[in-house]
Write a protein that holds these residues in place. Structure first.
Motif, PDB file in Angstrom:
ATOM      1  N   SER A 132      45.678   7.836 -32.584  1.00 57.88           N
ATOM      2  CA  SER A 132      46.830   8.645 -31.623  1.00 57.88           C
ATOM      3  C   SER A 132      46.996  10.277 -31.785  1.00 57.88           C
ATOM      4  O   SER A 132      47.643  10.789 -30.863  1.00 57.88           O
ATOM      5  CB  SER A 132      48.213   7.812 -31.893  1.00 57.88           C
ATOM      6  N   ARG A 133      46.344  10.742 -32.949  1.00 57.57           N
ATOM      7  CA  ARG A 133      46.501  12.211 -33.105  1.00 57.57           C
ATOM      8  C   ARG A 133      45.580  12.730 -32.109  1.00 57.57           C
ATOM      9  O   ARG A 133      45.713  14.207 -31.894  1.00 57.57           O
ATOM     10  CB  ARG A 133      46.163  12.419 -34.661  1.00 57.57           C
ATOM     11  N   PHE A 134      44.937  12.156 -31.512  1.00 52.08           N
ATOM     12  CA  PHE A 134      44.029  12.663 -30.415  1.00 52.08           C
ATOM     13  C   PHE A 134      44.806  12.592 -29.054  1.00 52.08           C
ATOM     14  O   PHE A 134      44.353  13.018 -27.964  1.00 52.08           O
ATOM     15  CB  PHE A 134      42.657  12.026 -30.159  1.00 52.08           C
ATOM     16  N   PHE A 135      45.893  12.013 -28.937  1.00 55.96           N
ATOM     17  CA  PHE A 135      46.910  11.971 -27.863  1.00 55.96           C
ATOM     18  C   PHE A 135      47.271  13.457 -27.633  1.00 55.96           C
ATOM     19  O   PHE A 135      47.669  14.035 -28.499  1.00 55.96           O
ATOM     20  CB  PHE A 135      47.562  11.154 -27.811  1.00 55.96           C
ATOM     21  N   SER A 136      47.759  13.572 -26.459  1.00 53.37           N
ATOM     22  CA  SER A 136      48.542  14.905 -25.958  1.00 53.37           C
ATOM     23  C   SER A 136      49.265  14.617 -24.747  1.00 53.37           C
ATOM     24  O   SER A 136      49.094  13.510 -23.994  1.00 53.37           O
ATOM     25  CB  SER A 136      47.600  15.965 -25.630  1.00 53.37           C
ATOM     26  N   PRO A 137      50.381  15.302 -24.303  1.00 55.16           N
ATOM     27  CA  PRO A 137      50.888  14.909 -22.967  1.00 55.16           C
ATOM     28  C   PRO A 137      50.099  14.798 -21.810  1.00 55.16           C
ATOM     29  O   PRO A 137      50.078  14.162 -20.995  1.00 55.16           O
ATOM     30  CB  PRO A 137      51.818  16.030 -22.920  1.00 55.16           C
TER      31      PRO A 137
END
Length: 502
Positions: A132-137
């Motif tokens: 999930s650290r690859f997620f962004s808005p």
């Protein structure tokens, strides 16, 4: 957004959540149980079991999972692998329908038990949190948007099967919640904004009963009768007065490597869809986006939920119900207590079969009208993440547009190749492989996640941090990153001492 409510309002809102989740809980067994060889009585028992386990899963998730006010119930993502299991030649050879139903249910249970290990491992090992650290808005906007938009087949297409019931329901919901929300017949209680589902379902359900009793559907096509009539289902007559679901009630599960691999695809899809639903729920409940640790914790408990599905025999796996997430925004109530009380209703009415069957017989177009509003609301919440990004950037426009368009277009392409024999676009000699790929690419949110997250993390990443919304997003990655996280996501009973967040 309201959080603290009087007990009377809490109970009514909880019952409203229960009524709303009945749509999926009754529709999935109605779709699968007859294909498994089950009777109306078997279908009633499966619905009872699904509701009972949904109550347990919702309570566990609200207490020890993400702690967001989200309802966990049956998932449509599991239909494709379950259809593959149903069509297994070894099961189709069984001539007696009831025996075939029992053996098929046991095969589904075994596949769910094995597949649940995926979510349990990815959740509790914090692997999903690391991912999930690859997620962004920018990456989450199309994913959450597609969690809502991807449900379009459960909206107006089902509503249109009985337009004389579905359309008045849709107009009534919009009228009460948007045009009459400030009208207060009772002092200090905005009943039209707070309880629209209870009011609208009651009115339109009575109207549907009158149409059925007056013979309005006599001689009509079978699809119209199935969609419109309120006395069609035999649910009430076949449901027992009292039945307490228990583990292994259908007998010992059977295990197959192919069945288990096929089911793992649905577990992965439900994990993606639930992640999007958690993000939407956090926005609607005015909470911070769940940190990586909390998100992994929720996925781990969801894996426990799928394990319970396999042990009890619900006939499908579990996910966060998108319609109940949308209800948070429609009623402007983001109370965890409401969801916990709602879980109590699920458990209570599931044991009293006749009472639960009465509510489960509500015509599908009534729910379809609600889905039009609630799924659309969740889709809009997803798009609201774009406010933290720079939408004057051509890079961002490309990622958003492509992931949204292909997230709808690719699954629809796969759905068009799906037929009654349970074949899909991927059709090799390995049935489990067909079911695995067809399930992945028939999920709009999963396709959107693959495209959006990949492009967002490979195109001009360092130069686009501000455009991607990372200055706002990065502080929510860790539990200690924002002081409000402790308010929303701390475990009860002082359990954080034993399970310190990271």
């Amino acid at each position: 957004m309201v959080f603290d409510l009087p007990y009377s309002e809490t109970v009514l809102l909880a019952f409203q959540n229960y009524i709303l989740m009945l749509g999926s809980s009754a529709f999935i067994p109605a779709l699968l149980v007859p294909a498994m060889g089950g009777s109306d009585g078997d279908r009633a028992r499966v619905i009872q079991t699904l509701l009972f386990v949904a109550g347990i899963k919702t309570l566990l998730q609200a207490l020890f999972g993400t702690r967001l006010p989200a309802v966990v119930g049956g998932s449509f993502a599991f239909v494709v692998p379950i259809a593959y299991i149903i069509s297994d030649s070894s099961l189709q050879k069984i001539s007696n329908d009831h025996e075939r139903f029992i053996h098929t249910m046991r095969a589904i249970q075994g596949a769910l038990i094995v597949a649940s290990s995926i979510q349990i491992i990815l959740g509790y090992s914090q692997v999903w949190g690391l991912f999930s650290r690859f997620f962004s808005p920018l990456g989450m906007a199309p994913v959450v948007g597609l969690v809502g938009l991807g449900m379009f087949q459960r909206g107006f297409p089902q509503l249109g099967n009985c337009i004389e019931i579905g359309l008045p329901m849709l107009l009534l919901v919009i009228g009460l919640t948007q045009y009459l929300k400030h009208v207060r017949p009772f002092k200090d209680v905005p009943i039209f904004e707070r309880f629209p589902i209870l009011i609208c379902v009651t009115i339109v359900w009575i109207y549907a009963i009158i149409l059925t009793a007056s013979g309005a559907y006599r001689g009509k096509p079978s699809l119209t009768q199935h969609s419109c009539r309120t006395d069609k289902a035999n649910l009430i007559s076949t449901a027992p007065w009292f039945k307490f679901p228990y583990p292994l009630q259908w007998g010992p599960p059977t295990f197959s490597v192919g069945h288990s691999f096929a089911m793992m695809s649905a577990v992965l899809v439900s994990m993606v869809e639930s992640t999007g639903a958690y993000m939407a729920a956090s926005r609607l409940a005015i909470a911070t986006p769940p940190p990586a640790y909390v998100l992994s914790r929720g996925i781990g408990w969801q894996g426990i939920g799928v394990l319970l599905d396999g042990l009890f025999g619900t006939g499908t796996g579990s996910t966060v119900l998108v319609e109940n997430v949308g209800l948070l925004g429609l009623t402007r109530v983001g109370s965890r207590r409401v969801v916990q009380v709602s879980a109590g209703f699920m458990i209570f009415f599931s044991t009293l079969g006749k009472f639960g069957a009465v509510f489960a017989s509500i015509p599908v177009p009534i729910y379809a009208a609600l889905h039009c509003v609630l799924f659309g609301l969740v889709a809009a919440v997803g798009l609201s993440f774009l406010q933290f990004t720079n939408m004057n950037s051509m890079r961002n426009l490309m990622i958003t547009g492509l992931s949204l368009f292909l997230g709808i277009s690719i699954p629809q392409f796969f759905v068009n190749y799906w037929d009654a024999r349970h074949y899909g676009l991927v059709h090799t000699n390995a049935g489990w492989f067909n079911a695995f790929l067809n399930t992945i690419f028939m999920s709009p949110a999963t396709v959107g996640l693959i495209i959006a997250v990949f492009m967002d993390n490979t195109m001009e990443v360092e130069r686009s941090k501000k455009d991607r919304g990372m200055p706002w997003w990065v502080k929510f990655r860790t539990f200690r990153g924002d002081n409000r996280n402790e308010e929303f996501y701390t475990l009860p009973f002082n359990l954080n001492r034993f399970f310190p967040p990271t």
